[in-house]
Design a protein around this motif. Structure first.
Motif, PDB file in Angstrom:
ATOM      1  N   LEU A  38      34.072  -1.807-134.284  1.00 55.85           N
ATOM      2  CA  LEU A  38      33.231  -1.079-133.342  1.00 55.85           C
ATOM      3  C   LEU A  38      33.280  -1.759-131.977  1.00 55.85           C
ATOM      4  O   LEU A  38      33.064  -2.969-131.867  1.00 55.85           O
ATOM      5  CB  LEU A  38      31.792  -1.042-133.844  1.00 55.85           C
ATOM      6  N   LYS A  39      33.592  -0.965-130.943  1.00 57.67           N
ATOM      7  CA  LYS A  39      33.593  -1.475-129.572  1.00 57.67           C
ATOM      8  C   LYS A  39      32.842  -0.491-128.682  1.00 57.67           C
ATOM      9  O   LYS A  39      32.991   0.725-128.829  1.00 57.67           O
ATOM     10  CB  LYS A  39      35.017  -1.661-129.061  1.00 57.67           C
ATOM     11  N   PHE A  40      32.056  -1.021-127.767  1.00 51.97           N
ATOM     12  CA  PHE A  40      31.343  -0.149-126.830  1.00 51.97           C
ATOM     13  C   PHE A  40      31.301  -0.821-125.463  1.00 51.97           C
ATOM     14  O   PHE A  40      31.095  -2.034-125.346  1.00 51.97           O
ATOM     15  CB  PHE A  40      29.933   0.173-127.327  1.00 51.97           C
ATOM     16  N   THR A  41      31.545  -0.017-124.433  1.00 55.00           N
ATOM     17  CA  THR A  41      31.649  -0.538-123.078  1.00 55.00           C
ATOM     18  C   THR A  41      30.810   0.294-122.118  1.00 55.00           C
ATOM     19  O   THR A  41      30.908   1.534-122.115  1.00 55.00           O
ATOM     20  CB  THR A  41      33.117  -0.518-122.607  1.00 55.00           C
ATOM     21  N   GLU A  42      29.998  -0.379-121.317  1.00 55.57           N
ATOM     22  CA  GLU A  42      29.192   0.250-120.262  1.00 55.57           C
ATOM     23  C   GLU A  42      28.396   1.456-120.790  1.00 55.57           C
ATOM     24  O   GLU A  42      28.402   2.536-120.193  1.00 55.57           O
ATOM     25  CB  GLU A  42      30.075   0.682-119.089  1.00 55.57           C
ATOM     26  N   VAL A  43      27.732   1.278-121.914  1.00 55.26           N
ATOM     27  CA  VAL A  43      26.927   2.354-122.495  1.00 55.26           C
ATOM     28  C   VAL A  43      25.630   2.502-121.701  1.00 55.26           C
ATOM     29  O   VAL A  43      24.856   1.543-121.562  1.00 55.26           O
ATOM     30  CB  VAL A  43      26.613   2.074-123.979  1.00 55.26           C
ATOM     31  N   LYS A  44      25.414   3.707-121.189  1.00 54.29           N
ATOM     32  CA  LYS A  44      24.192   4.020-120.453  1.00 54.29           C
ATOM     33  C   LYS A  44      23.505   5.212-121.118  1.00 54.29           C
ATOM     34  O   LYS A  44      24.165   6.077-121.695  1.00 54.29           O
ATOM     35  CB  LYS A  44      24.504   4.350-118.990  1.00 54.29           C
ATOM     36  N   TYR A  45      22.206   5.220-121.001  1.00 53.60           N
ATOM     37  CA  TYR A  45      21.438   6.305-121.623  1.00 53.60           C
ATOM     38  C   TYR A  45      20.251   6.632-120.735  1.00 53.60           C
ATOM     39  O   TYR A  45      19.488   5.747-120.339  1.00 53.60           O
ATOM     40  CB  TYR A  45      20.953   5.884-123.018  1.00 53.60           C
ATOM     41  N   ARG A  46      20.127   7.912-120.408  1.00 45.34           N
ATOM     42  CA  ARG A  46      19.036   8.375-119.550  1.00 45.34           C
ATOM     43  C   ARG A  46      18.311   9.538-120.215  1.00 45.34           C
ATOM     44  O   ARG A  46      18.936  10.363-120.877  1.00 45.34           O
ATOM     45  CB  ARG A  46      19.568   8.829-118.185  1.00 45.34           C
ATOM     46  N   VAL A  47      17.018   9.592-120.004  1.00 46.26           N
ATOM     47  CA  VAL A  47      16.209  10.708-120.493  1.00 46.26           C
ATOM     48  C   VAL A  47      15.413  11.267-119.326  1.00 46.26           C
ATOM     49  O   VAL A  47      15.117  10.563-118.348  1.00 46.26           O
ATOM     50  CB  VAL A  47      15.243  10.271-121.623  1.00 46.26           C
ATOM     51  N   ALA A  48      15.067  12.547-119.434  1.00 47.05           N
ATOM     52  CA  ALA A  48      14.278  13.184-118.393  1.00 47.05           C
ATOM     53  C   ALA A  48      12.813  12.803-118.562  1.00 47.05           C
ATOM     54  O   ALA A  48      12.246  12.955-119.645  1.00 47.05           O
ATOM     55  CB  ALA A  48      14.445  14.696-118.442  1.00 47.05           C
ATOM     56  N   ALA A  49      12.214  12.290-117.504  1.00 49.16           N
ATOM     57  CA  ALA A  49      10.806  11.903-117.529  1.00 49.16           C
ATOM     58  C   ALA A  49      10.126  12.491-116.299  1.00 49.16           C
ATOM     59  O   ALA A  49      10.370  12.041-115.172  1.00 49.16           O
ATOM     60  CB  ALA A  49      10.654  10.385-117.546  1.00 49.16           C
ATOM     61  N   LYS A  50       9.293  13.518-116.529  1.00 47.51           N
ATOM     62  CA  LYS A  50       8.574  14.198-115.450  1.00 47.51           C
ATOM     63  C   LYS A  50       9.515  14.706-114.370  1.00 47.51           C
ATOM     64  O   LYS A  50       9.291  14.531-113.170  1.00 47.51           O
ATOM     65  CB  LYS A  50       7.538  13.248-114.834  1.00 47.51           C
ATOM     66  N   SER A  61      27.631  -3.536-123.132  1.00 43.29           N
ATOM     67  CA  SER A  61      28.966  -3.698-123.729  1.00 43.29           C
ATOM     68  C   SER A  61      28.899  -4.707-124.858  1.00 43.29           C
ATOM     69  O   SER A  61      28.114  -5.660-124.813  1.00 43.29           O
ATOM     70  CB  SER A  61      29.974  -4.172-122.673  1.00 43.29           C
ATOM     71  N   GLY A  62      29.741  -4.498-125.853  1.00 45.26           N
ATOM     72  CA  GLY A  62      29.773  -5.422-126.978  1.00 45.26           C
ATOM     73  C   GLY A  62      30.743  -4.947-128.037  1.00 45.26           C
ATOM     74  O   GLY A  62      31.426  -3.925-127.890  1.00 45.26           O
ATOM     75  N   SER A  63      30.783  -5.666-129.146  1.00 43.97           N
ATOM     76  CA  SER A  63      31.686  -5.316-130.238  1.00 43.97           C
ATOM     77  C   SER A  63      31.181  -5.929-131.532  1.00 43.97           C
ATOM     78  O   SER A  63      30.379  -6.867-131.524  1.00 43.97           O
ATOM     79  CB  SER A  63      33.107  -5.805-129.948  1.00 43.97           C
ATOM     80  N   TYR A 260      22.699 -11.041-122.704  1.00 42.50           N
ATOM     81  CA  TYR A 260      23.649 -11.915-123.387  1.00 42.50           C
ATOM     82  C   TYR A 260      24.356 -11.125-124.479  1.00 42.50           C
ATOM     83  O   TYR A 260      23.752 -10.324-125.187  1.00 42.50           O
ATOM     84  CB  TYR A 260      22.948 -13.120-124.013  1.00 42.50           C
ATOM     85  N   PHE A 261      25.662 -11.372-124.593  1.00 38.33           N
ATOM     86  CA  PHE A 261      26.431 -10.904-125.747  1.00 38.33           C
ATOM     87  C   PHE A 261      27.439 -11.984-126.101  1.00 38.33           C
ATOM     88  O   PHE A 261      28.179 -12.478-125.242  1.00 38.33           O
ATOM     89  CB  PHE A 261      27.167  -9.604-125.463  1.00 38.33           C
ATOM     90  N   GLY A 262      27.466 -12.346-127.359  1.00 38.37           N
ATOM     91  CA  GLY A 262      28.404 -13.358-127.816  1.00 38.37           C
ATOM     92  C   GLY A 262      27.971 -13.890-129.161  1.00 38.37           C
ATOM     93  O   GLY A 262      27.151 -13.288-129.869  1.00 38.37           O
ATOM     94  N   LYS A 263      28.513 -15.026-129.532  1.00 35.80           N
ATOM     95  CA  LYS A 263      28.139 -15.651-130.798  1.00 35.80           C
ATOM     96  C   LYS A 263      26.690 -16.100-130.736  1.00 35.80           C
ATOM     97  O   LYS A 263      26.239 -16.638-129.723  1.00 35.80           O
ATOM     98  CB  LYS A 263      29.049 -16.838-131.094  1.00 35.80           C
ATOM     99  N   LYS A 349      34.359  -8.111-121.334  1.00 30.21           N
ATOM    100  CA  LYS A 349      34.885  -6.753-121.147  1.00 30.21           C
ATOM    101  C   LYS A 349      36.405  -6.736-121.250  1.00 30.21           C
ATOM    102  O   LYS A 349      36.997  -5.768-121.730  1.00 30.21           O
ATOM    103  CB  LYS A 349      34.436  -6.200-119.795  1.00 30.21           C
ATOM    104  N   LYS A 350      37.035  -7.793-120.796  1.00 31.68           N
ATOM    105  CA  LYS A 350      38.484  -7.882-120.907  1.00 31.68           C
ATOM    106  C   LYS A 350      38.918  -7.906-122.369  1.00 31.68           C
ATOM    107  O   LYS A 350      39.925  -7.298-122.748  1.00 31.68           O
ATOM    108  CB  LYS A 350      38.977  -9.135-120.182  1.00 31.68           C
ATOM    109  N   LYS A 351      38.145  -8.612-123.207  1.00 29.69           N
ATOM    110  CA  LYS A 351      38.442  -8.624-124.643  1.00 29.69           C
ATOM    111  C   LYS A 351      38.309  -7.238-125.243  1.00 29.69           C
ATOM    112  O   LYS A 351      39.101  -6.828-126.098  1.00 29.69           O
ATOM    113  CB  LYS A 351      37.485  -9.573-125.366  1.00 29.69           C
ATOM    114  N   LEU A 352      37.299  -6.489-124.785  1.00 35.25           N
ATOM    115  CA  LEU A 352      37.056  -5.157-125.344  1.00 35.25           C
ATOM    116  C   LEU A 352      38.162  -4.184-124.995  1.00 35.25           C
ATOM    117  O   LEU A 352      38.395  -3.208-125.717  1.00 35.25           O
ATOM    118  CB  LEU A 352      35.714  -4.616-124.843  1.00 35.25           C
ATOM    119  N   LEU A 353      38.858  -4.401-123.866  1.00 32.74           N
ATOM    120  CA  LEU A 353      39.929  -3.503-123.446  1.00 32.74           C
ATOM    121  C   LEU A 353      41.217  -3.728-124.223  1.00 32.74           C
ATOM    122  O   LEU A 353      42.092  -2.861-124.242  1.00 32.74           O
ATOM    123  CB  LEU A 353      40.197  -3.676-121.950  1.00 32.74           C
TER     124      LEU A 353
END
Length: 603
Positions: A38-50, A61-63, A260-263, A349-353
Motif C-alpha cells: 500500500l502506497k499513498f501520496t499527498e492524500v487530501k480530503y475536504r468536506v462541505a461545512a456551511k 503520504s506514507g506506505s 511524522y512518517f517512518g519507523k 516521497k522519493k521512496k514512494l515514487l
C-alpha cells in the motif's frame, strides 16, 4: 520485524506468557496471503461545512508493506479514522485528492474481498454465540470453491487461533445481555475479518476501552496476523509504551497534517533532532501526542521556535524574558509541519515514487472490476434466514412477551365474559372487544417491526460494504425469519412497521411517525366514528384496523348487525382480505425500496 509466536489469550495469562508465546500456532489458510503493498501520496480530503469546503487531511503520504503493522496516531479530530477509511476504500461524501495504490494499481472492486475492516464499535449480534457468529460469517464470505464443511472448519480454525475456544458457546451479549468480555468481543470482530484471509487489514481503535494487558494481547495478535504476509494498518489513540514499541511504522497526525512518517523506533530520535525532547521520563506515545496537540509543558523547545515566538511577542509594555512564556499550539504545529517537510518528506516521497519489484500477474489479481459473491442468492437467503431466527428467538420467545400475551388474553376474557349478543348493550360490548383485538394486534407487531432495520443499520452497512450478500436476499430473509415466531394475524400488520423503520432508519423519528399513523388508522377504523365525513372517509381504506375489524365482525356474526357497520351489506370478506394482502406486499416493497435508496459505505 522479529518473529514471535502468538500469545495465549486466556484471562489467566500473565504478561510474561504473552511475550513468551507458548501457544502452538495453527495456520489459518492452506493458501498463502496475496501480498499487497500500500502506497499513498499527498492524500487530501475536504468536506462541505456551511457552504465552504473544510480540509480534514492536508497532503498525507506514507506506505505499508506485507508483514508490517502501521499505526496511525494523533489527537482526537486529527483525521486518523478519516485516513484509515480512505485507505480502506470507504471514503465518505467528501472530496478525495492524491494518489493511493495497491501493488502500484488503483483501487478495484476485486479488492473488496482482499480487505478486512474492523470498525471501532463492535458491530455484532447480541444473542448469537461466538461460534455461530463466526460460522455464519464464514458461510457468507468465503468463496464458492469451498464446501460448507470446509467453511465451518475455517471458522473453528479462527476460534482456536484467536484463543476463543473457551467461550465459543457463549453469547456475544450487550447492554442488557451478559456475554463475553470486551477483549473477546474485539477478537471476534477481528476474526470476522481474517476469516477471508485478507491481504490488507484495517482496524479503527482496536484497543479502545480495553485494559493495558488485554490491549497488549490485541496488538500482539496484529503482529501474528502480519507475520502471515498481511499488511496491517491500525489507528490508535494513546498506547502504552509497551504497545508503542511493537509497531513497525508510525504516522503522526496533527490537525490533519503529517508530523511524522517512518519507523516507530526512530520517532523519538527524529523529534530530538529537531529540538523537541521530553524533560521528564515519559511514555513515547504521550510525548508525541503532547507535541501533536501543541502542548510543550515538560518538553524542551527548539531555540529557533523560541526565538521566533519571543520576537513576535516582545513589546515595550511587556518586556519578558524568553523563559517566562511558551509558544502557542499553532506555532508548535507550524514548526513541526515545516520541520518534517524540509528534513524528511522529500526523501520519503522519493521512496514512494519508486516502482515495486512485483510481477504483472500480481498486479492483475487486484485490478479486476468483477463483483464477486461468496454464495448464490438462495444460499444467502437460507443462511440469513437461519441466522435471523437464532438471533431473534430470544426476544420472541421471552417470558415477558409470552406473559404479556397470556395476561392480555385473560383480562379480555374476564372483562367480556358472558356478554349477551341478543341485547344492544351486549352487542356493542362485543364489537368493542373485536375492535380492541384488531388494534392490539396492530400496535403490537407494528412497534416491534419499527426497530427491525434501525437497530440493524450498523450491521447492514458493515456487511454490505464487503459484498457479503445481496440486499434482496437480506431483506426477504429478514422479513420472513419472523414468520415462524409470530402468529398469522400479527404478521399481517407488521409490514407497515417495516416500511416506516426502513424509510427513516431512526428509531425516534420512526416511533413518532408510527404513533401518528397508527392512531389515525385506529380512529378511521370504523368503531369510534361510524359516519366519517366524506372529505376524509378515504382514510379508512388505508387503515388495516378498518379491514381487520370488518373481517372479525364477519367471523363473529352472520349476518353482521347493521348497527355495528358503516355499510348496509357486507360481502363474504374477499375485499378485506384482498386489501390486507395488498398491504402485506405494498408495505414490504416500500421498505425494500427505502433500504435500496440508503447508500452503503463507499468502497
Amino acid at each position: 520485524m522479529q518473529s514471535a509466536e502468538p500469545a495465549p489469550f486466556s484471562d489467566d495469562d500473565s504478561p510474561r506468557d504473552i511475550e513468551a508465546g507458548t501457544r502452538r500456532r495453527k495456520k489459518l489458510m492452506t493458501e498463502p496471503t496475496l501480498p499487497i503493498y500500500l502506497k499513498f501520496t499527498e492524500v487530501k480530503y475536504r468536506v462541505a461545512a456551511k457552504g465552504s469546503p473544510r480540509e480534514i487531511l492536508g497532503g498525507i503520504s506514507g506506505s505499508a508493506s506485507p508483514g508490517e503493522v502501521l499505526a496511525l496516531m494523533g489527537p482526537s479530530g486529527s483525521g486518523k479514522t478519516t485516513l484509515l477509511s480512505i485507505l480502506g476504500g470507504r471514503a465518505g461524501a467528501g472530496a478525495v485528492e492524491g494518489s493511493i495504490s495497491y501493488n502500484d494499481e488503483p483501487y478495484g472492486k476485486s479488492l473488496k474481498r482482499r480487505i478486512g475492516f474492523v470498525t471501532q464499535d463492535d458491530v455484532l449480534f447480541t444473542h448469537l454465540t461466538v461460534k455461530e457468529t463466526l460460522t455464519y460469517a464464514a458461510l457468507l464470505r468465503l468463496p464458492r470453491t469451498m464446501t460448507r464443511q470446509q467453511k465451518k472448519e475455517r471458522a473453528m480454525d479462527i476460534i482456536y487461533e484467536l484463543g476463543l475456544e473457551r467461550c465459543q458457546d457463549t453469547m456475544i451479549g450487550g447492554s442488557f445481555v451478559r456475554g463475553v468480555s470486551g477483549g473477546e468481543r474485539k477478537r471476534v470482530c477481528i476474526g470476522n475479518e481474517i476469516l477471508i484471509n485478507p491481504s490488507l487489514l484495517f482496524l479503527d481503535e482496536p484497543t479502545s476501552g480495553l485494559d493495558s494487558t488485554t490491549a497488549l494481547r490485541i496488538v500482539q495478535l496484529l503482529h501474528d496476523i502480519a507475520e502471515d504476509g498481511k499488511t496491517v494498518i491500525t489507528t490508535i489513540h494513546q498506547p502504552s509504551s509497551r504497545l508503542f514499541h511493537k509497531f513497525d511504522k508510525l504516522i503522526l497526525l496533527g490537525k490533519g497534517s503529517l508530523l511524522y512518517f517512518g519507523k516507530a523506533s526512530e520517532a523519538m530520535p527524529y523529534f530530538q533532532s529537531i529540538g523537541c525532547s521530553p524533560l521528564i521520563a515519559m511514555n513515547p506515545a504521550e510525548f508525541l501526542l503532547d507535541l501533536a496537540n501543541g502542548n510543550t509543558n515538560d518538553v524542551s523547545v527548539p531555540s529557533e521556535l523560541d526565538d521566533k515566538v519571543h520576537m513576535e511577542n516582545y513589546t515595550l509594555e511587556n518586556n519578558n524574558s524568553k523563559n517566562d512564556y511558551r509558544p502557542s499550539a499553532q506555532d508548535v504545529h507550524e514548526y513541526l509541519v515545516d520541520a518534517y517537510e524540509t528534513r524528511v518528506a522529500f526523501k520519503e516521497k522519493k521512496k514512494l515514487l519508486a516502482p515495486l519489484p512485483i510481477s504483472d500477474d500480481l498486479k492483475a489479481t487486484i485490478t479486476s472490476s468483477k463483483r464477486e459473491w461468496g454464495t448464490s442468492w438462495w444460499q444467502q437467503f437460507s443462511i440469513l434466514f437461519c441466522r435471523g431466527i437464532k438471533e431473534r428467538r430470544h426476544d420472541y420467545l421471552s417470558w415477558m412477551r409470552i406473559t404479556q400475551v397470556i395476561a392480555t388474553s385473560i383480562i379480555l376474557g374476564l372483562l367480556w365474559w358472558r356478554s349477551d349478543p341478543s341485547t344492544l348493550k351486549g352487542l356493542e360490548d362485543q364489537a368493542g372487544l373485536l375492535f380492541f383485538i384488531a388494534v392490539f394486534w396492530g400496535f403490537f407487531p407494528v412497534f416491534t417491526a419499527i426497530f427491525t432495520f434501525p437497530q440493524e443499520r450498523a450491521m447492514l452497512n458493515k456487511e454490505r460494504a464487503v459484498d457479503m450478500y445481496k440486499l434482496s436476499a437480506y431483506f426477504l430473509a429478514r422479513t420472513t425469519s419472523d414468520l415462524p415466531l409470530d402468529l398469522f394475524l400479527p404478521v399481517i400488520f407488521m409490514g407497515l412497521g417495516l416500511a416506516i423503520g426502513a424509510s427513516l432508519l431512526d428509531i425516534k423519528k420512526a416511533t413518532t411517525l408510527a404513533s401518528v399513523t397508527v392512531m389515525t388508522f385506529m380512529l378511521a377504523g370504523g368503531f369510534f366514528v361510524k359516519r366519517v365525513p366524506a372529505f376524509i372517509s378515504w382514510l379508512r381504506y388505508l387503515s388495516f384496523n378498518y379491514h381487520t375489524y370488518r373481517l372479525l365482525l364477519k367471523v363473529q356474526y352472520d349476518p353482521v348487525p347493521e348497527i355495528l357497520t358503516t355499510t348496509k351489506h357486507m360481502d363474504n370478506g374477499a375485499t378485506e382480505v384482498a386489501a390486507l394482502v395488498a398491504m402485506i406486499i405494498g408495505y414490504r416493497v416500500l421498505a425494500y425500496l427505502s433500504l435500496r435508496w440508503v447508500k452503503p459505505p463507499s468502497s
